[in-house]
Scaffold this motif. Structure first.
Motif, short mmCIF file in Angstrom:
data_model
loop_
_atom_site.label_atom_id
_atom_site.label_comp_id
_atom_site.label_asym_id
_atom_site.label_seq_id
_atom_site.Cartn_x
_atom_site.Cartn_y
_atom_site.Cartn_z
N UNK A 165 0.84 -1.19 0.00
CA UNK A 165 0.00 0.00 0.00
C UNK A 165 0.88 1.25 0.00
N UNK A 166 0.33 2.39 -0.61
CA UNK A 166 1.04 3.67 -0.65
C UNK A 166 0.02 4.78 -0.92
N UNK A 167 0.52 6.02 -0.92
CA UNK A 167 -0.33 7.19 -1.20
C UNK A 167 0.26 7.94 -2.38
N UNK A 168 -0.66 8.56 -3.23
CA UNK A 168 -0.26 9.24 -4.46
C UNK A 168 -1.04 10.54 -4.61
N UNK A 169 -0.62 11.36 -5.62
CA UNK A 169 -1.40 12.55 -6.01
C UNK A 169 -2.69 12.12 -6.71
N UNK A 170 -3.64 13.08 -6.79
CA UNK A 170 -4.98 12.73 -7.26
C UNK A 170 -5.05 12.36 -8.71
N UNK A 171 -4.22 12.96 -9.60
CA UNK A 171 -4.33 12.73 -11.04
C UNK A 171 -3.49 11.55 -11.52
N UNK A 172 -2.85 10.81 -10.61
CA UNK A 172 -1.99 9.68 -11.01
C UNK A 172 -2.86 8.57 -11.59
N UNK A 173 -2.41 8.08 -12.75
CA UNK A 173 -3.13 7.01 -13.42
C UNK A 173 -2.34 5.70 -13.42
N UNK A 174 -1.04 5.77 -13.54
CA UNK A 174 -0.19 4.59 -13.61
C UNK A 174 0.76 4.53 -12.42
N UNK A 175 1.09 3.25 -12.06
CA UNK A 175 2.11 2.99 -11.03
C UNK A 175 2.98 1.83 -11.49
N UNK A 176 4.20 1.87 -11.04
CA UNK A 176 5.10 0.74 -11.25
C UNK A 176 5.79 0.44 -9.91
N UNK A 177 5.94 -0.86 -9.65
CA UNK A 177 6.54 -1.32 -8.40
C UNK A 177 7.81 -2.12 -8.74
N UNK A 178 8.76 -2.03 -7.87
CA UNK A 178 9.93 -2.88 -7.97
C UNK A 178 10.33 -3.36 -6.57
N UNK A 179 10.78 -4.61 -6.51
CA UNK A 179 11.17 -5.19 -5.23
C UNK A 179 12.28 -6.22 -5.48
N UNK A 184 15.16 -9.05 -3.01
CA UNK A 184 15.76 -9.40 -1.72
C UNK A 184 16.92 -8.45 -1.41
N UNK A 185 17.15 -8.22 -0.14
CA UNK A 185 18.17 -7.24 0.26
C UNK A 185 19.55 -7.64 -0.20
N UNK A 186 19.82 -8.92 -0.37
CA UNK A 186 21.15 -9.37 -0.79
C UNK A 186 21.26 -9.54 -2.30
N UNK A 187 20.29 -9.05 -3.05
CA UNK A 187 20.30 -9.19 -4.50
C UNK A 187 20.45 -7.81 -5.15
N UNK A 188 20.94 -7.81 -6.41
CA UNK A 188 21.10 -6.57 -7.15
C UNK A 188 20.06 -6.39 -8.25
N UNK A 189 19.39 -7.41 -8.62
CA UNK A 189 18.39 -7.33 -9.68
C UNK A 189 17.01 -7.11 -9.07
N UNK A 190 16.17 -6.31 -9.81
CA UNK A 190 14.84 -5.95 -9.33
C UNK A 190 13.78 -6.76 -10.08
N UNK A 191 12.70 -6.99 -9.39
CA UNK A 191 11.49 -7.53 -9.99
C UNK A 191 10.53 -6.35 -10.23
N UNK A 192 10.04 -6.17 -11.48
CA UNK A 192 9.23 -5.02 -11.85
C UNK A 192 7.78 -5.45 -12.05
N UNK A 193 6.88 -4.56 -11.60
CA UNK A 193 5.44 -4.78 -11.77
C UNK A 193 4.80 -3.43 -12.15
N UNK A 194 3.99 -3.39 -13.25
CA UNK A 194 3.26 -2.19 -13.68
C UNK A 194 1.78 -2.38 -13.39
N UNK A 195 1.17 -1.32 -12.86
CA UNK A 195 -0.26 -1.39 -12.53
C UNK A 195 -0.95 -0.12 -13.05
N UNK A 196 -2.25 -0.26 -13.35
CA UNK A 196 -3.07 0.87 -13.80
C UNK A 196 -4.24 1.03 -12.84
N UNK A 197 -4.49 2.29 -12.48
CA UNK A 197 -5.58 2.58 -11.53
C UNK A 197 -5.46 1.74 -10.27
N UNK A 198 -4.24 1.66 -9.77
CA UNK A 198 -4.00 0.84 -8.57
C UNK A 198 -4.62 1.46 -7.34
#
Length: 860
Positions: A245-259, A261-275
């Motif tokens: 969960x997070x908070x955004x400005x009112x006109x935001x339409x798209x979000x992208x997440x990345x996560x 493990x703390x001992x890793x250098x590569x990210x896992x990416x996720x794109x969401x719309x109207x999240x």
């Protein structure tokens, strides 16, 4: 207050300008320097420089000598003897160059006239890549551009924005390196499709240039603010479903997440719309710390992504462990009936543990009956127990966390090195950097098929130190080599074993190896030197493991005589784990030696250890003792072959004999008769003086006549006693007469009727002691009469009166006692007064409480 501050500020500016003008006037009061066509020129252009003196500013009004000199950055470029000079300069570099004109008169002193600065630069290039952004819906508009080549001159940049309804915004940048400007205005999000045009113009002394117009809308340039208040929720405390969960400005339409493990250098990416500030994650791993970030955008195709939010770090919940433990063991016999097993296992990986391991469960059972003998829980990665040597045993180990336990690992306890046919052959090891490579050959043909190999290793430490941790790795049966890289230290010696396992059988081979080697840093220290049967045993302390610098191959013992300049001798000993001792049998007795030790690795020999000094105290050669002993024996035999010396030695030994060695003789004063008649002593005083006077000397012994009044023959001893009778006029003198002396003092052939008795036999002393006989003369005290046998009491508690105790093998004397020749008697057990005959009569007879007589009490 504001007016006062402003007035002060203006006054300060005026003062500064006046000082600058006055300084210029003062500097150029003697003349001027002019530059044509301009003080600012483009690169590659030429310039004319002139210097002239003002009237009456020369050297002297009476002198016509005026020399002008023109300097370029402290370098003289022109000299002229006149009131003025002029020259043309070209090829000036980019930037500013200083020219100075000076005057010199007859002296060597130079006077500054005036100077000028010439700036060389280029015209500004057209600004490129103009772009504008607005941070957030309520931020301000800012534009950036690329200035191009540096002009090396003061350049002014002007940003101009034209909007709807002929609105115009303009702002200048006076910075020398200006490449961005913030107009300070906010574009209204109410008309997101309105068009705006921006342009940048650059101007300096050599020219000007403008950028291409940049046209945009509100949605094109607005960059949302990064999301905030990020959090995560695990449904049912499980990793199977996580809500970010997070908070955004009112006109935001798209979000992208990345996560990740703390001992890793590569990210896992996720794109969401109207999240709307929420997203479910389903692929997280249990008990793993993750880092989460979120970014936002207002439109699918227009605008730009916001910066990434601040990172959220969170650990996922635990889950039941997966996988099995890697278990290994060691077995050691304690006695004939018991053996000790030591189990070791490796920690599960984070992905397999899926939580914090709380404990390990160990189950011991008999393999035949599958009967559980023991269950134990431990938090360590090792376990030791004692079991009988009989029977087949099996062990299972499992790991447990807060959510459950892993599958148990079963292992059969066998003799790992019992099957010699399974022992790997030709085991060797080599080091490559820090890693150690172990190579072996499979067992021979008669051996059963190998199911797997296990390579174990541990640091080789001194025998008395604690055992280091055990490490191992497993290899499939088709591998005949392994690379050891885990827990390997440089220049450390390791004991490596290769096990070949097949069912419940196992064979092993071992070798020592090191990860690089050098010469040891120190030598062994000798801690003890003991002597045993003419040899010495040297014991030493092992070199500390961190100073061995590899595997020790040999020890060397050096020794040499103290203060000797000769080369020391040495003995080389192959390395053994224990014992640390070695015998040396080539040392000479009673010679002081210096001993020390060194150790050798494949790289060289260590420095010598601490020296020890030792002297062998063993036996010398047999001739050293045998020869003096033979000489001493010959001398002693020669001395004792002479009778005179033999007698003197016997007398000396008798005199030195301690009193406690003497036989105990009862004191007659303790008898009942002496206690009842204490005054009899005065009446029966023997004529001691006469006895001493007439007692024969040892040189001319007088015979002592013994008259027989006994009813049976009493044998007399031929053994002589030590006599304490004094010679006449000489006090008391000790005299000893042996059997040989008695024979020599009489005639050469003894009388045929002389009394004889075997030496050492006992007689009743009171039968030979008595009063004067009827035929004795008063002047001869040596004449004694043997008392009758009934003189002594016969009742219980006193000496017997018969003589039946005498040995029967003695021949009795058939001749009368009167015909016997007198014999010399030496009495040493009674005082001299007791030799006088007792001529009185008393009411009771003399009795002794106790009497012990030995063969040494009377000697003839």
């Amino acid at each position: 207050m504001a007016l006062t501050v402003r007035a002060c500020y203006l006054a300060l500016i005026f003062v500064i300008m006046w000082l600058l003008v006055k300084a210029k006037i003062d500097v150029c009061k003697r003349g001027d320097v002019t530059v044509k066509p301009s003080h600012v020129i483009s690169l590659g252009s030429a310039v004319n420089i002139s210097c002239s003196l003002k009237p009456k500013q020369g050297c002297s009004q009476y002198s016509s000598f005026n020399r002008l000199i023109l300097y370029k950055s402290d370098r003289r470029i022109k000299l002229q003897d006149d009131h003025s000079l002029s020259t043309q300069v070209s090829g000036l570099p980019l930037g500013t160059t200083l020219f100075v004109c000076k005057l010199t008169c007859s002296s060597s002193e130079e006077i500054r006239i005036c100077g000028a600065e010439i700036s060389v630069g280029v015209a500004p290039e057209q600004p490129q890549n103009l772009s504008c952004t607005q941070k957030g819906e309520h931020g301000t508009l800012a534009c950036t551009w690329d200035r191009g080549q540096d002009t090396h001159l003061y350049t002014e940049y002007t940003l101009q924005l034209n909007g709807p309804k002929n609105l115009t915004w303009q702002k200048q940048c006076n910075d020398y390196y200006c490449d961005h400007l913030d107009l300070g205005i906010n574009l209204n999000p109410e008309s997101p499709e309105s068009s705006y045009t921006a342009k940048v113009t650059a101007i300096n002394s050599l020219g000007s240039a403008s950028s291409f117009p940049f046209t945009f809308t509100f949605l094109d340039i607005v960059k949302p603010l990064p999301p905030w208040d990020i959090g995560i929720q695990f449904v049912n405390d499980s990793v199977s479903r996580c809500i970010l969960q997070w908070r955004d400005e009112g006109m935001v339409l798209l979000n992208r997440l990345r996560y990740r493990p703390s001992n890793s250098r590569s990210w896992n990416m996720v794109n969401t719309t109207n999240a709307k500030g929420r997203h479910d994650l389903l692929d997280l791993k249990p008990f793993t710390e993750y880092e989460f970030q979120v970014s936002s955008k207002l439109h699918l195709y227009k605008g730009s992504w916001s910066n990434w939010s601040e990172s959220l770090r969170m650990q996922t919940p635990e889950e039941e462990p997966t996988g099995t433990l890697d278990v290994w063991y060691m077995k050691q016999n304690i006695d004939y009936n018991r053996q000790q097993i030591s189990l070791f296992w490796k920690n599960l990986s984070v992905s397999e543990a899926r939580g914090r391991i709380l404990h390990y469960q160990v189950t011991l059972m008999e393999a035949t009956g599958k009967k559980v003998t023991l269950q134990n829980i431990t938090e360590h990665t090792s376990w030791t127990w004692v079991i009988p040597r009989t029977g087949n045993w099996a062990v299972s180990v499992s790991a447990a966390n807060s959510k459950g336990s892993s599958l148990p690992t079963h292992i059969n306890i066998t003799d790992l090195c019992g099957a010699r046919l399974l022992a790997p052959r030709q085991v060797s090891a080599s080091s490559e950097g820090v890693d150690v490579t172990v190579v072996w050959e499979p067992p021979g043909e008669p051996a059963p098929a190998v199911q797997e190999y296990v390579v174990e290793w541990r640091e080789l430490r001194p025998a008395r130190s604690a055992l280091p941790p055990l490490n191992w790795l497993r290899a499939p049966p088709y591998n005949v080599s392994a690379v050891i890289s885990e827990n390997i230290k440089p220049h450390m010696c390791y004991e490596i074993r290769v096990h070949a396992l097949s069912g419940r059988q196992g064979g092993c081979s071992s070798i020592r190896a090191n990860s690089g080697h050098k010469a040891p840093l120190s030598g062994p220290h000798i801690n003890a030197i003991t002597e045993e049967k003419g040899s010495i045993f040297i014991s030493w302390d092992e070199i500390p493991a961190q100073e061995q610098m590899g595997c020790i191959l040999h020890y060397r013992i050096y020794w040499k005589e103290r203060d000797s300049t000769a080369q020391p001798r040495l003995c080389e000993i192959p390395y053994r784990v224990s014992p640390n001792s070695h015998p040396i049998d080539s040392l000479q007795p009673r010679v002081r030696y210096l001993l020390w030790m060194t150790a050798l690795t494949a790289a060289g020999e260590s420095p010598q250890g601490k020296e020890r000094e030792f002297c062998l105290q063993g036996k010398a050669s047999w001739s050293t003792f045998v020869v003096p002993s033979i000489c001493t024996a010959i001398i002693v035999v020669g001395v004792f072959s002479v009778r005179y010396f033999r007698q003197k030695v016997f007398v000396l030994l008798s005199a030195l004999r301690p009193q406690w060695c003497s036989r105990e003789i009862p004191d007659p004063a303790n008898s009942t008769w002496a206690k009842n008649y204490p005054t009899v002593e005065e009446k029966i005083q023997l004529p001691l003086d006469r006895l001493l006077t007439y007692w024969p000397t040892p040189k001319e012994p007088e015979p002592l006549v013994i008259s027989e009044v006994l009813h049976q023959v009493t044998p007399v001893f031929t053994q002589l006693l030590r006599s304490n009778w004094p010679e006449k006029g000489k006090g008391v003198q000790g005299h000893y007469t042996s059997e040989e002396d008695t024979g020599s003092s009489a005639s050469s052939s003894p009388p045929p009727r002389a009394l004889t008795a075997e030496t050492g036999q006992l007689v009743d002393l009171y039968k030979v002691l008595g009063s004067r006989g009827p035929d004795s003369k008063p002047g001869n005290p040596a004449s004694l009469t043997v008392l009758p046998m009934d003189y002594l009491p016969t009742h219980e508690g006193y000496l017997p009166s018969n003589t039946d105790y005498l040995p029967s093998h003695e021949a009795p004397v058939t001749e009368p006692l009167e015909e016997l020749e007198p014999q010399h008697i030496s009495l040493s057990v009674f005082p001299s007064s007791s030799l006088h005959p007792l001529t009185f009569s008393c009411g009771k007879k003399l009795t002794l409480d106790r009497l012990k007589m030995g063969c040494g009490s009377l000697m003839l």
